[in-house]
Design an enzyme around this catalytic site. Sequence first.
Site, PDB file in Angstrom:
ATOM      1  N   LEU A  93       0.851  -1.192   0.000  1.00 30.47           N
ATOM      2  CA  LEU A  93       0.000   0.000   0.000  1.00 30.47           C
ATOM      3  C   LEU A  93       0.886   1.240   0.000  1.00 30.47           C
ATOM      4  O   LEU A  93       1.653   1.461   0.936  1.00 30.47           O
ATOM      5  CB  LEU A  93      -0.910   0.018   1.227  1.00 30.47           C
ATOM      6  CG  LEU A  93      -1.780  -1.223   1.462  1.00 30.47           C
ATOM      7  CD1 LEU A  93      -2.773  -0.968   2.597  1.00 30.47           C
ATOM      8  CD2 LEU A  93      -2.520  -1.631   0.198  1.00 30.47           C
ATOM      9  N   ALA A 132      -0.360   4.473  -1.504  1.00 25.70           N
ATOM     10  CA  ALA A 132      -1.117   5.574  -2.103  1.00 25.70           C
ATOM     11  C   ALA A 132      -1.075   6.826  -1.230  1.00 25.70           C
ATOM     12  O   ALA A 132      -1.649   7.854  -1.582  1.00 25.70           O
ATOM     13  CB  ALA A 132      -2.557   5.143  -2.349  1.00 25.70           C
ATOM     14  N   ARG A 161       3.519  14.717   5.955  1.00 26.02           N
ATOM     15  CA  ARG A 161       4.405  15.111   7.051  1.00 26.02           C
ATOM     16  C   ARG A 161       5.889  15.114   6.657  1.00 26.02           C
ATOM     17  O   ARG A 161       6.737  15.550   7.425  1.00 26.02           O
ATOM     18  CB  ARG A 161       4.171  14.198   8.260  1.00 26.02           C
ATOM     19  CG  ARG A 161       2.943  14.619   9.049  1.00 26.02           C
ATOM     20  CD  ARG A 161       2.740  13.722  10.225  1.00 26.02           C
ATOM     21  NE  ARG A 161       2.200  12.437   9.824  1.00 26.02           N
ATOM     22  CZ  ARG A 161       2.246  11.339  10.581  1.00 26.02           C
ATOM     23  NH1 ARG A 161       2.823  11.382  11.763  1.00 26.02           N
ATOM     24  NH2 ARG A 161       1.714  10.211  10.165  1.00 26.02           N
ATOM     25  N   GLY A 219      -9.177   4.762   2.784  1.00 23.33           N
ATOM     26  CA  GLY A 219      -8.770   3.907   3.901  1.00 23.33           C
ATOM     27  C   GLY A 219      -8.073   2.638   3.448  1.00 23.33           C
ATOM     28  O   GLY A 219      -8.133   2.265   2.277  1.00 23.33           O
ATOM     29  N   THR A 220      -7.420   1.982   4.416  1.00 25.73           N
ATOM     30  CA  THR A 220      -6.595   0.811   4.072  1.00 25.73           C
ATOM     31  C   THR A 220      -7.437  -0.335   3.484  1.00 25.73           C
ATOM     32  O   THR A 220      -6.979  -1.025   2.573  1.00 25.73           O
ATOM     33  CB  THR A 220      -5.826   0.311   5.313  1.00 25.73           C
ATOM     34  OG1 THR A 220      -6.687   0.317   6.449  1.00 25.73           O
ATOM     35  CG2 THR A 220      -4.632   1.195   5.616  1.00 25.73           C
ATOM     36  N   ASN A 264       7.062   8.303   8.655  1.00 24.57           N
ATOM     37  CA  ASN A 264       6.038   9.292   8.311  1.00 24.57           C
ATOM     38  C   ASN A 264       6.572  10.714   8.259  1.00 24.57           C
ATOM     39  O   ASN A 264       5.935  11.609   7.725  1.00 24.57           O
ATOM     40  CB  ASN A 264       4.892   9.239   9.331  1.00 24.57           C
ATOM     41  CG  ASN A 264       4.184   7.902   9.283  1.00 24.57           C
ATOM     42  OD1 ASN A 264       3.547   7.575   8.288  1.00 24.57           O
ATOM     43  ND2 ASN A 264       4.332   7.110  10.327  1.00 24.57           N
ATOM     44  N   LYS A 319      35.369   6.263 -12.110  1.00 27.43           N
ATOM     45  CA  LYS A 319      33.974   6.038 -12.497  1.00 27.43           C
ATOM     46  C   LYS A 319      33.892   5.129 -13.711  1.00 27.43           C
ATOM     47  O   LYS A 319      34.672   5.304 -14.653  1.00 27.43           O
ATOM     48  CB  LYS A 319      33.327   7.387 -12.840  1.00 27.43           C
ATOM     49  CG  LYS A 319      31.857   7.264 -13.175  1.00 27.43           C
ATOM     50  CD  LYS A 319      31.384   8.292 -14.174  1.00 27.43           C
ATOM     51  CE  LYS A 319      31.725   7.901 -15.586  1.00 27.43           C
ATOM     52  NZ  LYS A 319      31.147   8.760 -16.625  1.00 27.43           N
ATOM     53  N   ASN A 377      51.127   2.275 -14.289  1.00 22.72           N
ATOM     54  CA  ASN A 377      51.349   3.289 -13.251  1.00 22.72           C
ATOM     55  C   ASN A 377      50.798   4.620 -13.737  1.00 22.72           C
ATOM     56  O   ASN A 377      51.233   5.137 -14.752  1.00 22.72           O
ATOM     57  CB  ASN A 377      52.853   3.390 -12.967  1.00 22.72           C
ATOM     58  CG  ASN A 377      53.087   4.165 -11.680  1.00 22.72           C
ATOM     59  OD1 ASN A 377      52.539   5.252 -11.496  1.00 22.72           O
ATOM     60  ND2 ASN A 377      53.878   3.616 -10.790  1.00 22.72           N
ATOM     61  N   ARG A 427      54.583  18.632 -24.577  1.00 19.72           N
ATOM     62  CA  ARG A 427      54.518  19.857 -23.779  1.00 19.72           C
ATOM     63  C   ARG A 427      55.568  20.814 -24.340  1.00 19.72           C
ATOM     64  O   ARG A 427      56.435  20.398 -25.129  1.00 19.72           O
ATOM     65  CB  ARG A 427      54.782  19.572 -22.294  1.00 19.72           C
ATOM     66  CG  ARG A 427      56.148  18.997 -22.019  1.00 19.72           C
ATOM     67  CD  ARG A 427      56.388  18.711 -20.546  1.00 19.72           C
ATOM     68  NE  ARG A 427      57.776  18.324 -20.368  1.00 19.72           N
ATOM     69  CZ  ARG A 427      58.194  17.268 -19.697  1.00 19.72           C
ATOM     70  NH1 ARG A 427      57.323  16.449 -19.128  1.00 19.72           N
ATOM     71  NH2 ARG A 427      59.477  17.008 -19.590  1.00 19.72           N
TER      72      ARG A 427
HETATM   73  C1  UD1 Z   1      -2.762   1.714  10.242  1.00 21.07           C
HETATM   74  C2  UD1 Z   1      -3.634   0.706  11.002  1.00 21.07           C
HETATM   75  C3  UD1 Z   1      -3.294   0.730  12.497  1.00 21.07           C
HETATM   76  C4  UD1 Z   1      -1.814   0.444  12.696  1.00 21.07           C
HETATM   77  C5  UD1 Z   1      -0.977   1.432  11.872  1.00 21.07           C
HETATM   78  C6  UD1 Z   1       0.475   1.029  11.896  1.00 21.07           C
HETATM   79  C7  UD1 Z   1      -5.728   0.675   9.742  1.00 21.07           C
HETATM   80  C8  UD1 Z   1      -7.137   1.071   9.734  1.00 21.07           C
HETATM   81  N1  UD1 Z   1      -5.028   1.044  10.798  1.00 21.07           N
HETATM   82  O1  UD1 Z   1      -3.159   3.005  10.697  1.00 21.07           O
HETATM   83  O2  UD1 Z   1      -4.042  -0.224  13.207  1.00 21.07           O
HETATM   84  O3  UD1 Z   1      -1.474   0.526  14.064  1.00 21.07           O
HETATM   85  O4  UD1 Z   1      -1.396   1.429  10.492  1.00 21.07           O
HETATM   86  O5  UD1 Z   1       1.260   1.979  11.240  1.00 21.07           O
HETATM   87  O6  UD1 Z   1      -5.284   0.008   8.815  1.00 21.07           O
HETATM   88  N2  UD1 Z   1      -3.003   3.710   2.354  1.00 21.07           N
HETATM   89  C9  UD1 Z   1      -3.410   3.619   1.054  1.00 21.07           C
HETATM   90  N3  UD1 Z   1      -4.668   3.996   0.726  1.00 21.07           N
HETATM   91  C10 UD1 Z   1      -5.556   4.459   1.655  1.00 21.07           C
HETATM   92  C11 UD1 Z   1      -5.123   4.538   2.997  1.00 21.07           C
HETATM   93  C12 UD1 Z   1      -3.850   4.152   3.320  1.00 21.07           C
HETATM   94  O7  UD1 Z   1      -2.639   3.217   0.163  1.00 21.07           O
HETATM   95  O8  UD1 Z   1      -6.681   4.777   1.286  1.00 21.07           O
HETATM   96  C13 UD1 Z   1      -1.642   3.298   2.717  1.00 21.07           C
HETATM   97  C14 UD1 Z   1      -0.762   4.429   3.207  1.00 21.07           C
HETATM   98  O9  UD1 Z   1      -0.028   4.980   2.129  1.00 21.07           O
HETATM   99  C15 UD1 Z   1       0.156   3.727   4.189  1.00 21.07           C
HETATM  100  C16 UD1 Z   1      -0.704   2.595   4.735  1.00 21.07           C
HETATM  101  O10 UD1 Z   1      -1.721   2.399   3.804  1.00 21.07           O
HETATM  102  O11 UD1 Z   1       1.279   3.162   3.575  1.00 21.07           O
HETATM  103  C17 UD1 Z   1      -1.251   2.880   6.124  1.00 21.07           C
HETATM  104  O12 UD1 Z   1      -2.157   3.929   6.089  1.00 21.07           O
HETATM  105  P1  UD1 Z   1      -2.319   4.996   7.258  1.00 21.07           P
HETATM  106  O13 UD1 Z   1      -3.406   5.910   6.911  1.00 21.07           O
HETATM  107  O14 UD1 Z   1      -0.995   5.581   7.579  1.00 21.07           O
HETATM  108  O15 UD1 Z   1      -2.782   4.053   8.461  1.00 21.07           O
HETATM  109  P2  UD1 Z   1      -2.737   4.397  10.014  1.00 21.07           P
HETATM  110  O16 UD1 Z   1      -3.799   5.374  10.324  1.00 21.07           O
HETATM  111  O17 UD1 Z   1      -1.355   4.734  10.401  1.00 21.07           O
HETATM  112 CA    CA Z   2       0.557   5.547   9.318  1.00 22.39          CA
END
Ligand code: UD1
Ligand code: CA
Length: 445
Positions: free
Chosen positions: A12, A14, A19, A83-84, A231, A338, A364, A427
């Site tokens: 994942l 996206a 930050r 969301g994840t 992050n 290089k 050399n 030279r």
């Molecule tokens: C997530 C977990 C949390 C865990 C934490 C550890 C969930 C709901 N929560 O929270 O339990 O303790 O990670 O770090 O999963 N991403 C996408 N698309 C999205 C959302 C996220 O690709 O729509 C990717 C982000 O780029 C990232 C990862 O998923 O690499 C985690 O997403 P993030 O929003 O940071 O999750 P947390 O809120 O940290």
């Molecule tokens: Ca995170």
Amino acid sequence: MTNPSNISFLILAAGKGSRMNSEKPKVLHKVFNTTILNLLIENATEQNNDKISIVISEEGRFIEKTIESNKKFDYIIQKERLGTAHAVKTALTEGNIADDGTLIILYGDSPFISSKTVSKLTKKIEMGNLATVAAFNCEVENQYGRLCVNGDELERIVEYKDANKEEKKIKLCNSGIMALNLKHARRLISKINNNNNNKEYYLTDIIEEVNKINEKASFVEVEYDEVQGINNKIELANASKHYFAVNRKKALDNGVTLIDPDTSFLGHAIEFGKDVVIEPNVTIFAHSKVGDRVTIKSHSYIEEAIIKNDITIGPFARIRPNTEIKNKVKIGNFVEIKNSVINTSSKINHFSYIGDSEIGESVNIGAGTITCNYDGFKKHKTIIKDKVFIGSNSSLVAPLTIGEGSIIGAGSTITSDITSNSVTISRCEQKNIADAREFRKKKNT
Ligand code: UD1
Ligand code: CA
């Protein structure tokens, strides 16, 4: 041929990484000289036939071009970041992920997950769990999701924002890394809704869905170091510290002498031979190869290079990519090399630039010699055959071949090829024009 344990990887990536305060996607920031994403792929995946899918955002499309690997990748664009669970669902419905086997879900910003942990998670799925997460114990205050367990069974994961007072006290935290049984994953993930404080589809809710149908979910405990996420720049700095510490330990375990370990900056996957000595303040990039009885002196900087046996380099040398240094070569101070091969027993001891060159055996290269490989338009090659002697402060204007056994006088600018066994000088002739005492007298009047 099918992969014996039938693993599909899903990364994942996206996220915007706001930050980081940067225009680059988070996963393209580097730990030392490797992007976070490439490091993750190298650490977590082992086999060349591993199937890897990556969820990226529309703006992150160019991530594709930055992956350095000969493995196959499948990219899925997540248009809206909901969301994840939404990211995983998009990948499972729009991507090319298998219908069975184990799905290993990784976070693009957690690069230290090991293939050993991936195997442990896979085993749990093969033992009949529909989902397994990598968890860690954390004593200090934090905002990770919390694991609600019963023995070694996982009942649910509660996000920190949604947790009650008691749940917030739980020490077992979710790293985010999860394995799913692909036969059930699509069906389970479609049940997840966004009824929570964030209005996000949480992947973590899949654990409750597994329990609802009376199937099993579990967890594997890992060290925090392995699942630490990046992050912001503080976490990136901490990741670098961890990375160097791990690589130093590996080098020491392999018998490398680090005179001042805290100042040995070593990348990952470096091959070291026997009796290697690394003096203080040396940097060596990932994937370099260093043979037997090699000493790298202080302040040298080795980018990805191959260094064979019985060699000393530095102090203050810079060996750049695509360079191979063969046995018994000596590279001295302030030498930059290089894209070149330096053959056996040759010496480049002081103040030199050797680029796009092939240097023969027992050559050399005098102090201050420069290969002029770039004419402002193109790079050109310099070939120096065996047993050539180049006098100090020579400029070798490429393209150029210097025949075997030739000798070049100091201070020469060489612009055309030289046949074997020539003595060449280029030279101005020296004139002794006056007596110095007379000369001084004249100047003083
Ligand atoms: C997530 C977990 C949390 C865990 C934490 C550890 C969930 C709901 N929560 O929270 O339990 O303790 O990670 O770090 O999963 N991403 C996408 N698309 C999205 C959302 C996220 O690709 O729509 C990717 C982000 O780029 C990232 C990862 O998923 O690499 C985690 O997403 P993030 O929003 O940071 O999750 P947390 O809120 O940290
Ligand atoms: Ca995170």
